[in-house]
Design an enzyme around this catalytic site. Structure first.
Site, PDB file in Angstrom:
ATOM      1  N   GLY A 143       2.816   2.383  10.567  1.00 26.74           N
ATOM      2  CA  GLY A 143       3.966   3.362  10.213  1.00 26.74           C
ATOM      3  C   GLY A 143       4.625   4.042  11.790  1.00 26.74           C
ATOM      4  N   GLY A 190       2.916  -1.052   4.155  1.00 26.79           N
ATOM      5  CA  GLY A 190       3.004   0.413   3.744  1.00 26.79           C
ATOM      6  C   GLY A 190       4.221   0.961   3.434  1.00 26.79           C
ATOM      7  N   GLY A 191       5.119   1.198   4.418  1.00 22.89           N
ATOM      8  CA  GLY A 191       6.241   2.000   4.055  1.00 22.89           C
ATOM      9  C   GLY A 191       7.386   0.969   3.664  1.00 22.89           C
ATOM     10  N   GLU A 198      -5.403  -4.388  10.643  1.00 28.03           N
ATOM     11  CA  GLU A 198      -4.355  -3.410  10.975  1.00 28.03           C
ATOM     12  C   GLU A 198      -4.396  -2.607  12.297  1.00 28.03           C
ATOM     13  OE1 GLU A 198      -2.278  -2.272   7.012  1.00 28.03           O
ATOM     14  OE2 GLU A 198      -4.153  -1.177   7.385  1.00 28.03           O
ATOM     15  N   ASN A 228       0.792  -1.306   0.052  1.00 26.68           N
ATOM     16  CA  ASN A 228       0.051  -0.133   0.125  1.00 26.68           C
ATOM     17  C   ASN A 228       0.972   1.145  -0.073  1.00 26.68           C
ATOM     18  OD1 ASN A 228      -1.809   1.908   0.612  1.00 26.68           O
ATOM     19  ND2 ASN A 228      -2.289   1.427   2.663  1.00 26.68           N
ATOM     20  N   TRP A 229       0.984   1.893  -1.191  1.00 26.75           N
ATOM     21  CA  TRP A 229       2.036   2.844  -1.340  1.00 26.75           C
ATOM     22  C   TRP A 229       1.300   4.426  -0.656  1.00 26.75           C
ATOM     23  CZ3 TRP A 229       4.977   3.094  -6.757  1.00 26.75           C
ATOM     24  CH2 TRP A 229       5.683   2.259  -6.726  1.00 26.75           C
ATOM     25  N   LYS A 230       0.229   4.180  -0.367  1.00 29.28           N
ATOM     26  CA  LYS A 230      -0.465   5.430   0.306  1.00 29.28           C
ATOM     27  C   LYS A 230      -0.265   6.712  -0.836  1.00 29.28           C
ATOM     28  CE  LYS A 230      -0.202   3.531   4.664  1.00 29.28           C
ATOM     29  NZ  LYS A 230      -0.059   3.458   6.262  1.00 29.28           N
ATOM     30  N   SER A 254       3.643  -1.914  10.054  1.00 28.51           N
ATOM     31  CA  SER A 254       4.756  -2.001  10.459  1.00 28.51           C
ATOM     32  C   SER A 254       5.502  -3.377  10.210  1.00 28.51           C
ATOM     33  CB  SER A 254       5.334  -1.657  11.843  1.00 28.51           C
ATOM     34  OG  SER A 254       4.943  -0.303  12.226  1.00 28.51           O
ATOM     35  N   HIS A 305      -9.533   1.600   4.784  1.00 25.66           N
ATOM     36  CA  HIS A 305      -8.211   1.796   5.825  1.00 25.66           C
ATOM     37  C   HIS A 305      -8.317   2.829   6.794  1.00 25.66           C
ATOM     38  CE1 HIS A 305      -4.279   2.669   6.459  1.00 25.66           C
ATOM     39  NE2 HIS A 305      -3.720   1.727   5.976  1.00 25.66           N
ATOM     40  N   GLU A 364      -6.575   5.175   7.778  1.00 24.68           N
ATOM     41  CA  GLU A 364      -6.288   6.603   7.427  1.00 24.68           C
ATOM     42  C   GLU A 364      -7.400   7.164   6.752  1.00 24.68           C
ATOM     43  OE1 GLU A 364      -2.587   5.613   5.527  1.00 24.68           O
ATOM     44  OE2 GLU A 364      -1.667   5.337   7.484  1.00 24.68           O
TER      45      GLU A 364
HETATM   46  P1  PGA Z   1       2.859   0.442   7.273  1.00 22.61           P
HETATM   47  O1  PGA Z   1       1.652   0.807   6.902  1.00 22.61           O
HETATM   48  O2  PGA Z   1       3.536  -1.017   7.042  1.00 22.61           O
HETATM   49  O3  PGA Z   1       3.711   1.393   6.925  1.00 22.61           O
HETATM   50  O4  PGA Z   1       2.765   0.381   8.902  1.00 22.61           O
HETATM   51  C1  PGA Z   1       0.436  -0.546   6.753  1.00 22.61           C
HETATM   52  C2  PGA Z   1      -0.693   0.118   6.170  1.00 22.61           C
HETATM   53  O5  PGA Z   1      -1.062   1.181   6.435  1.00 22.61           O
HETATM   54  O6  PGA Z   1      -1.417  -0.621   5.527  1.00 22.61           O
END
Ligand code: PGA
Length: 251
Positions: free
Chosen positions: A175, A235-236, A169, A12-14, A214, A99, A101
């Protein structure tokens, strides 16, 4: 039974990635082709600006592409929004919905998430429906109650042949570099599996339940080996091909 589910490793590149980042997609496509083919499905959800090009780069490869959000309608007067049909038209086969966010930045409710998941299915996409407790809920020992409530409100009824993916999640782990303890992940994933079996019958046996929060090359092997963990939403660590491929190899 759930241990026989083929894992899904999803990036997930956001709101990250410019055209130069398409090189990362090229590198992932190459890394998972040919004799090094991994025994898992691999997905990248780039920002929508890169989706069409990512679809071209990954065509006829082992890499699937997906969106990070969609509207509940397939078209119409909704300035600035993107429909599931448009994502599919760019080659996407998945879309992330609900998600945390989106839930916090845009006030998305369980009901809206369910409608988006339905729109995704109607467009032929597989929705990845995200659930997870925040830090306060965790401290109050409400994690399982909160997640069950989200599942109840966010999951659409399914027609024959339709499938969904659940991503657990914990919000406090996204993050932050903090990861849920393995025992907590096992407890949560098995409770989600039980909920699915109770409410969805046999279909619950084959639904993928991803862990997200994470996940990195250094911890992916341990997390992905846990019972009822059928992949990861990353994500990251999905932004750099090397890190993402290391997680794919850990699956
Ligand atoms: P993260 O994000 O791996 O950077 O913690 C995961 C996500 O929000 O899907």
């Amino acid at each position: 039974m759930s241990n026989t589910i083929k894992p899904l490793i999803a990036g997930n590149w956001k709101m990250n990635g410019l055209r130069a980042s398409l090189d990362q997609i090229r590198d992932v496509v190459q890394a998972i082709s040919g004799s090094k083919t991994p025994d898992c499905d691999v997905l990248i959800c780039p920002p929508v600006t890169l989706l069409a090009e990512a679809g071209v780069l990954s065509a006829n490869s082992r890499l699937a592409t997906g969106g990070q959000n969609c509207h509940v309608a397939q078209k119409g007067a909704h300035t600035g929004d993107i429909s599931a049909t448009m994502l599919a038209d760019c080659g996407a086969t998945f879309v992330i919905v609900g998600h945390s966010e989106r839930r916090s930045d845009h006030g998305e409710t369980d009901g809206l998430v369910r409608a988006k998941a339905r729109a995704a299915l109607d467009a032929g996409l597989t929705p990845i429906i995200c659930v997870g407790e925040n830090q306060a809920e965790r401290m109050d020992a409400l994690a399982i109650t909160v997640v069950e409530h989200q599942l109840d409100g966010s999951l659409p009824e399914l027609n024959k042949g339709e499938e969904i993916v659940i991503a657990y999640e914990p919000v406090w782990a996204i993050g932050t570099g903090e990861v849920a303890a393995s025992s907590d992940i096992v407890r949560m994933h098995s409770s989600i599996r039980d909920w699915l079996l109770k409410k969805r019958g046999l279909r619950g046996e084959t639904t993928r339940i991803l862990y997200g929060g994470s996940m990195k090359p250094g911890n992916a092997g341990e997390i992905l080996a846990l019972p009822d963990v059928n992949g990861g939403l990353i994500g990251g660590a999905s932004l750099k091909a090397d890190d993402f491929v290391a997680i794919i190899n850990a699956a």
